[in-house]
Write a protein that holds these residues in place. Sequence first.
Motif, mmCIF file in Angstrom:
data_model
loop_
_atom_site.group_PDB
_atom_site.id
_atom_site.type_symbol
_atom_site.label_atom_id
_atom_site.label_comp_id
_atom_site.label_asym_id
_atom_site.label_seq_id
_atom_site.Cartn_x
_atom_site.Cartn_y
_atom_site.Cartn_z
ATOM 1 N N ASN A 151 0.791 -1.226 0.000
ATOM 2 C CA ASN A 151 0.000 0.000 0.000
ATOM 3 C C ASN A 151 0.824 1.277 0.000
ATOM 4 O OD1 ASN A 151 -2.636 0.758 -0.270
ATOM 5 N ND2 ASN A 151 -3.286 -0.374 1.559
ATOM 6 N N TYR A 152 2.021 1.235 -0.569
ATOM 7 C CA TYR A 152 2.838 2.440 -0.730
ATOM 8 C C TYR A 152 3.344 2.506 -2.165
ATOM 9 C CZ TYR A 152 2.911 2.838 4.325
ATOM 10 O OH TYR A 152 2.534 2.969 5.626
ATOM 11 N N GLY A 153 3.625 3.712 -2.608
ATOM 12 C CA GLY A 153 4.256 3.868 -3.908
ATOM 13 C C GLY A 153 5.707 3.418 -3.850
ATOM 14 N N ILE A 154 6.281 3.154 -4.993
ATOM 15 C CA ILE A 154 7.700 2.792 -5.069
ATOM 16 C C ILE A 154 8.320 3.613 -6.185
ATOM 17 C CG2 ILE A 154 9.322 0.950 -5.750
ATOM 18 C CD1 ILE A 154 7.511 -1.040 -4.309
ATOM 19 N N THR A 155 9.502 4.178 -5.917
ATOM 20 C CA THR A 155 10.222 4.912 -6.961
ATOM 21 C C THR A 155 11.476 4.142 -7.352
ATOM 22 O OG1 THR A 155 9.411 7.018 -6.101
ATOM 23 C CG2 THR A 155 11.343 7.104 -7.539
#
Length: 350
Positions: A252-256
């Motif tokens: 449930n988090y973005g990833i860069t």
Amino acid sequence: MTEKITLAHGAGGEQMDRFIKKTILKHLTQQDNVEIPLSMLDDSSVIDDIVFSTDSHTVQPLFFPGGDIGSLSVAGTVNDVSVMGAQPLALSSGLIIEEGFSFEEIDKIIESMSKTARKAGVPIITGDTKVVEHGAIQQCMINTSGIGKRTPILDKNFEIVRQYRKCSQRWLLDGNLKPGDEIIVSGTLGDHGIALMSFREGYGFETTVRSDVACVHQLLKSLLEIGGIISAKDPTRGGLANTVNEWSEKSNYGITLFEEEIPISEGVRAACDLLGLDPLHIGNEGKVVVGVVKEKADEILNQMKKHPLGKDAAIIGEVDEKKGYVKMKTEIGGKRIIPKPIGDPVPRIC
Ligand code: MG
């Protein structure tokens, strides 16, 4: 019109994901007492501290630069068991052979399975053999299942995670990532899929690109001994793009991702440019991606580089502060979204 199964339903991307959730999981709901159930769609399930995984291998051709269906069927399952943080213990081998297949080739395949299993220290202890009529399948397919056990190394690894942040998990799951965690890959991406495709279609890259098929459990064990790992995955079908999207969705988090840090060999890059493929979508069979608390990332990277399977390792991304999607900072300073691949650009590679 009744909907029919297509190759994309088995290709490891978005379409397969929907197929598994809507059609398969709805019937397999009896998961009492299963610590990590099937519905979590991790690399293995866990029951009674036993890690259990299965994988069917349908690769074509059976022999390719860097490996064959035998080595692949052993490494694939050893890797799925080990990326949960377990020590792989034993494998099964289920052979399905087409009538008319040669003794010489099946002998070579079983010898390769044996060699790979011996080198890995994970014996094949049970099996089954079936022969079907000519034309019912192509040559031969192999299913392997594997079990693994929990060892104190994994507990120690999580103790180290908890020195830096809260973590209630006991296994290396897709959904464990938290903001600030760093993402490390053990080496160059896309080698297996490109080697296979090039060999099959005769593009000529097979002289420079070989499959990376290998068991990563010893490498992973050396990393767990350092500690601080929270997720691990072998980026097989769907490639790195699929791996990080699953992590982002389940955590449930973005990833860069940082494009310039992602290791890709020149041969794979050239093949992908020519064929219009994205190397991040191509499957790998001897790589591991790990999520690590940032305080331990450099140490884990250094340890990886000491291992022959991790010499090209790199820190390639980080988990964002916010919920979101996977994006990549490009080499020219832009940003682009990395969606989950719809299907596999290179079918029948594993
Ligand atoms: Mg896997």
